[in-house]
Design an enzyme around this catalytic site. Structure first.
Site, PDB file in Angstrom:
ATOM      1  N   HIS A  61      66.808  -5.053  74.484  1.00  0.00           N
ATOM      2  CA  HIS A  61      68.032  -4.616  75.160  1.00  0.00           C
ATOM      3  C   HIS A  61      68.249  -3.194  74.647  1.00  0.00           C
ATOM      4  O   HIS A  61      68.844  -3.000  73.576  1.00  0.00           O
ATOM      5  CB  HIS A  61      69.232  -5.484  74.796  1.00  0.00           C
ATOM      6  CG  HIS A  61      69.003  -6.960  74.969  1.00  0.00           C
ATOM      7  ND1 HIS A  61      69.035  -7.578  76.195  1.00  0.00           N
ATOM      8  CD2 HIS A  61      68.738  -7.934  74.071  1.00  0.00           C
ATOM      9  CE1 HIS A  61      68.802  -8.877  76.032  1.00  0.00           C
ATOM     10  NE2 HIS A  61      68.615  -9.119  74.760  1.00  0.00           N
ATOM     11  N   GLN A  64      71.442  -1.707  72.996  1.00  0.00           N
ATOM     12  CA  GLN A  64      71.952  -2.212  71.719  1.00  0.00           C
ATOM     13  C   GLN A  64      71.545  -1.333  70.541  1.00  0.00           C
ATOM     14  O   GLN A  64      72.087  -1.475  69.441  1.00  0.00           O
ATOM     15  CB  GLN A  64      71.530  -3.668  71.518  1.00  0.00           C
ATOM     16  CG  GLN A  64      72.244  -4.585  72.513  1.00  0.00           C
ATOM     17  CD  GLN A  64      71.883  -6.055  72.380  1.00  0.00           C
ATOM     18  OE1 GLN A  64      71.321  -6.469  71.375  1.00  0.00           O
ATOM     19  NE2 GLN A  64      72.212  -6.837  73.394  1.00  0.00           N
ATOM     20  N   ARG A  85      78.425 -10.774  69.045  1.00  0.00           N
ATOM     21  CA  ARG A  85      78.422 -10.574  70.493  1.00  0.00           C
ATOM     22  C   ARG A  85      79.656  -9.796  70.945  1.00  0.00           C
ATOM     23  O   ARG A  85      79.574  -8.978  71.854  1.00  0.00           O
ATOM     24  CB  ARG A  85      78.348 -11.936  71.198  1.00  0.00           C
ATOM     25  CG  ARG A  85      77.981 -11.825  72.656  1.00  0.00           C
ATOM     26  CD  ARG A  85      77.820 -13.184  73.285  1.00  0.00           C
ATOM     27  NE  ARG A  85      79.089 -13.874  73.452  1.00  0.00           N
ATOM     28  CZ  ARG A  85      79.306 -14.853  74.340  1.00  0.00           C
ATOM     29  NH1 ARG A  85      78.315 -15.259  75.125  1.00  0.00           N
ATOM     30  NH2 ARG A  85      80.468 -15.438  74.441  1.00  0.00           N
ATOM     31  N   TYR A 124      70.831  -6.575  81.647  1.00  0.00           N
ATOM     32  CA  TYR A 124      71.940  -7.286  82.301  1.00  0.00           C
ATOM     33  C   TYR A 124      73.203  -6.457  82.485  1.00  0.00           C
ATOM     34  O   TYR A 124      74.199  -6.966  82.997  1.00  0.00           O
ATOM     35  CB  TYR A 124      72.264  -8.586  81.561  1.00  0.00           C
ATOM     36  CG  TYR A 124      72.571  -8.461  80.082  1.00  0.00           C
ATOM     37  CD1 TYR A 124      73.845  -8.121  79.639  1.00  0.00           C
ATOM     38  CD2 TYR A 124      71.588  -8.703  79.134  1.00  0.00           C
ATOM     39  CE1 TYR A 124      74.126  -8.015  78.284  1.00  0.00           C
ATOM     40  CE2 TYR A 124      71.856  -8.606  77.775  1.00  0.00           C
ATOM     41  CZ  TYR A 124      73.126  -8.260  77.354  1.00  0.00           C
ATOM     42  OH  TYR A 124      73.398  -8.157  76.017  1.00  0.00           O
ATOM     43  N   HIS A 208      69.682 -15.050  82.281  1.00  0.00           N
ATOM     44  CA  HIS A 208      70.164 -14.722  80.937  1.00  0.00           C
ATOM     45  C   HIS A 208      69.979 -15.884  79.972  1.00  0.00           C
ATOM     46  O   HIS A 208      69.459 -15.733  78.874  1.00  0.00           O
ATOM     47  CB  HIS A 208      71.638 -14.283  80.960  1.00  0.00           C
ATOM     48  CG  HIS A 208      72.130 -13.962  79.591  1.00  0.00           C
ATOM     49  ND1 HIS A 208      72.632 -14.932  78.738  1.00  0.00           N
ATOM     50  CD2 HIS A 208      72.146 -12.804  78.885  1.00  0.00           C
ATOM     51  CE1 HIS A 208      72.932 -14.363  77.579  1.00  0.00           C
ATOM     52  NE2 HIS A 208      72.659 -13.074  77.645  1.00  0.00           N
ATOM     53  N   ARG A 211      73.280 -21.195  79.774  1.00  0.00           N
ATOM     54  CA  ARG A 211      74.744 -21.218  79.812  1.00  0.00           C
ATOM     55  C   ARG A 211      75.299 -20.181  80.787  1.00  0.00           C
ATOM     56  O   ARG A 211      76.485 -20.206  81.098  1.00  0.00           O
ATOM     57  CB  ARG A 211      75.336 -21.008  78.416  1.00  0.00           C
ATOM     58  CG  ARG A 211      75.098 -19.650  77.812  1.00  0.00           C
ATOM     59  CD  ARG A 211      75.808 -19.449  76.469  1.00  0.00           C
ATOM     60  NE  ARG A 211      75.636 -18.086  76.001  1.00  0.00           N
ATOM     61  CZ  ARG A 211      74.597 -17.641  75.308  1.00  0.00           C
ATOM     62  NH1 ARG A 211      73.633 -18.471  74.969  1.00  0.00           N
ATOM     63  NH2 ARG A 211      74.512 -16.372  74.953  1.00  0.00           N
ATOM     64  N   HIS A 235      66.578 -16.366  77.742  1.00  0.00           N
ATOM     65  CA  HIS A 235      66.978 -16.691  76.372  1.00  0.00           C
ATOM     66  C   HIS A 235      67.191 -18.201  76.306  1.00  0.00           C
ATOM     67  O   HIS A 235      67.887 -18.752  77.161  1.00  0.00           O
ATOM     68  CB  HIS A 235      68.360 -16.108  76.039  1.00  0.00           C
ATOM     69  CG  HIS A 235      68.453 -14.615  75.899  1.00  0.00           C
ATOM     70  ND1 HIS A 235      69.402 -13.885  76.561  1.00  0.00           N
ATOM     71  CD2 HIS A 235      67.768 -13.745  75.129  1.00  0.00           C
ATOM     72  CE1 HIS A 235      69.298 -12.609  76.211  1.00  0.00           C
ATOM     73  NE2 HIS A 235      68.315 -12.485  75.351  1.00  0.00           N
ATOM     74  N   GLU A 238      68.664 -20.387  71.122  1.00  0.00           N
ATOM     75  CA  GLU A 238      68.773 -19.414  70.035  1.00  0.00           C
ATOM     76  C   GLU A 238      69.763 -19.908  68.984  1.00  0.00           C
ATOM     77  O   GLU A 238      69.606 -19.647  67.804  1.00  0.00           O
ATOM     78  CB  GLU A 238      69.232 -18.062  70.598  1.00  0.00           C
ATOM     79  CG  GLU A 238      69.439 -16.985  69.527  1.00  0.00           C
ATOM     80  CD  GLU A 238      69.853 -15.637  70.085  1.00  0.00           C
ATOM     81  OE1 GLU A 238      70.146 -15.561  71.291  1.00  0.00           O
ATOM     82  OE2 GLU A 238      69.886 -14.667  69.316  1.00  0.00           O
ATOM     83  N   HIS A 272      63.329 -16.506  71.967  1.00  0.00           N
ATOM     84  CA  HIS A 272      63.811 -17.190  70.757  1.00  0.00           C
ATOM     85  C   HIS A 272      63.230 -18.604  70.671  1.00  0.00           C
ATOM     86  O   HIS A 272      62.429 -18.868  69.808  1.00  0.00           O
ATOM     87  CB  HIS A 272      65.347 -17.221  70.662  1.00  0.00           C
ATOM     88  CG  HIS A 272      65.986 -15.871  70.778  1.00  0.00           C
ATOM     89  ND1 HIS A 272      65.676 -14.850  69.908  1.00  0.00           N
ATOM     90  CD2 HIS A 272      66.878 -15.353  71.671  1.00  0.00           C
ATOM     91  CE1 HIS A 272      66.372 -13.770  70.246  1.00  0.00           C
ATOM     92  NE2 HIS A 272      67.099 -14.040  71.320  1.00  0.00           N
ATOM     93  N   ASP A 323      64.412  -6.877  70.502  1.00  0.00           N
ATOM     94  CA  ASP A 323      65.690  -7.473  70.885  1.00  0.00           C
ATOM     95  C   ASP A 323      66.884  -6.558  70.614  1.00  0.00           C
ATOM     96  O   ASP A 323      67.138  -5.621  71.350  1.00  0.00           O
ATOM     97  CB  ASP A 323      65.829  -8.838  70.180  1.00  0.00           C
ATOM     98  CG  ASP A 323      66.957  -9.686  70.750  1.00  0.00           C
ATOM     99  OD1 ASP A 323      67.645  -9.222  71.663  1.00  0.00           O
ATOM    100  OD2 ASP A 323      67.160 -10.818  70.273  1.00  0.00           O
TER     101      ASP A 323
HETATM  102 ZN    ZN Z   1      68.054 -10.901  73.831  1.00  0.00          ZN
END
Ligand code: ZN
Length: 455
Positions: A61, A64, A85, A124, A208, A211, A235, A238, A272, A323
């Site tokens: 990502h 990040q 998060r 995303y 993603h 969930r 993902h 995780e 993960h 990541d």
């Molecule tokens: Zn990730």
């Protein structure tokens, strides 16, 4: 600078191990067309003494990077993935296509300097912070493709579908709104972006997480298959809370549920996959899907340890990714993968083949293969048909003193060291020279300006 059409090197790490006196031919498009071994190269230019393929990064990502190291202050004992998060959302809410391109180009340039030659970008942050569209619906995706082109890294862009805020189908929170795309919009965006594919850029798809996408939408996207043959990433498993929520909402653990509801095969990369039961592990390994391991991020976020030797014993495919960008070195990523297991099992050289093989080389070769599979591109090996993504090691680097090429990967994975990576080529083009990205000054100056403005 481009690679010559044909060149030699003293020692190259080929898919079956180190070979001496290797001659490599590369076509004008930057693809390896021939690899020969033996003393055939008299009179040819010498690229270097020790040569290995660059590592594909299977999970990034890029944005990040702007918050790496900025979520490391205690909040009174409750810090976990979910508090991290929130910090990440604060950064995600402030970037736009211009700052995203600047941040991503800096991240990709540093990845290239550290030994990655390609990146799978799990993307995303699609829309404006309030969830409205940009004038160009693909603006953020195009910014990432442009950043990869600028930095000269190969890319597999994975637009991500992210629609709901939990297994119960709750709506996205305000800070998640810009992640959302309608299913039709998502499928249309993937189709549009695929027209921009070339030898160094591929488009795949990502969900993603379980969930974030309802079972119906997951089924719809998988059957629409908007990027046929391309990688599908997700993902999964995780966090223990995610396993518990999935059990409660769907009556099955996440990976078991996914295997029951999608035809998971070698196109899939399960990022993960930390918390697997023995049954899930066996079923997943048999599909040929890649376990997308991100050990430094998983350590940083307190996710848990992947059962690595158990996965290896099943012949499971794995690769590595940066990541959250707390670490941009593939060597350090593999060091953490191995060290986590040593701490867990109280023994050494967990990844090494039996009978004395090199642990660092075993990790590097397996992760190159698995990460290449997850990228859906012919990369990660010095072999005919692969992109000429090459790392030139410098045997004169202090860390290599007194060692032969067969110890190079053990040194890089477990010691590292300045000057060990001299040059990097991607698709036959030199992108790192003397350890520095060829456009580092410009890319880093722009990153500085963007980061000062973001504050
Ligand atoms: Zn990730």
């Amino acid at each position: 600078m481009r690679l010559p059409d044909r060149f030699r090197c003293d020692h190259a790490l080929l898919p079956d191990g180190w070979a001496d006196d290797v001659v490599i031919a590369v076509d004008a498009a930057g693809t390896i067309t021939d690899v020969a071994r033996g003393d055939l190269g008299t009179g040819l230019p010498t690229l270097g003494r020790w040569l290995v393929a660059g590592m594909p990064n299977l999970h990034s990502h890029a944005f990040q990077r702007a918050m790496a190291g900025r979520a490391e202050r205690g909040d009174g004992g409750g810090d976990d993935f979910w508090s991290w998060r929130e910090a990440m959302y604060a950064v995600a809410s402030r970037i736009d296509p211009v700052s995203l391109q600047a941040i991503a180009a800096e991240s990709y340039a540093r990845m290239l300097e550290a030994g990655y030659s390609a990146v799978c970008e799990f993307h995303y942050v699609h829309r404006q912070p309030d969830g409205s569209r940009y004038a160009d619906d693909d603006a953020m995706s195009l910014a990432l493709l442009a950043a990869a082109r600028e930095a000269g890294i190969g890319i597999t862009l994975l637009p991500v579908l992210y629609q709901v805020g939990g297994f119960d189908g709750r709506p996205l929170a305000p800070r998640q709104r810009r992640f959302a795309l309608g299913t039709d919009d998502f499928i249309a965006q993937v189709a549009r972006l695929r027209r921009a594919e070339d030898a160094d850029a591929r488009i795949g798809v990502a969900l993603h997480s379980l969930r974030a996408v309802s079972p119906e939408v997951l089924a719809e996207v998988v059957s629409a298959d908007p990027a046929p043959g391309a990688p599908i990433h997700i993902h999964v498993a995780e966090q223990l809370a995610e396993v518990d929520d999935c059990l409660q909402a769907r009556g099955a653990r996440p990976v078991a549920w996914l295997l029951d509801h999608a035809e998971v095969d070698a196109r899939w990369c399960l990022v993960h996959a930390t918390h697997l039961s023995a049954g899930e592990r066996g079923r997943l390994a048999a599909t040929g899907a890649v376990a997308g391991l991100c050990p430094t991020t998983e350590a940083n976020l307190g996710d848990g340890l992947f059962a690595f030797p158990e996965w290896q014993a099943l012949g499971g495919v794995y690769g590595i990714g940066s990541d959250s960008q707390v670490c941009l070195s593939p060597f350090e990523e593999l060091r953490w993968l191995e060290y986590g297991q040593r701490l867990r099992l109280l023994r050494r050289n967990v990844a090494a083949p039996k009978l004395g093989g090199s642990c660092g080389e075993a990790l590097w070769r397996a992760a190159c293969l698995g990460s290449a599979q997850a990228s859906g591109r012919a990369v990660g090996a010095i072999a005919s048909g692969c992109r000429a993504d090459l790392l030139v090691l410098d045997p004169e680097a202090p860390a290599f003193m007194g060692r032969g090429h067969v110890e190079a990967l053990d040194t890089l994975v477990f010691v590292g060291g300045e000057g060990t990576l001299r040059d990097a080529y991607v698709g036959g083009r030199r992108v790192v020279a003397g350890g520095r990205h060829v456009d580092r000054d410009r890319i880093t100056a722009r990153w500085r300006a963007v980061m000062r403005a973001l504050g």
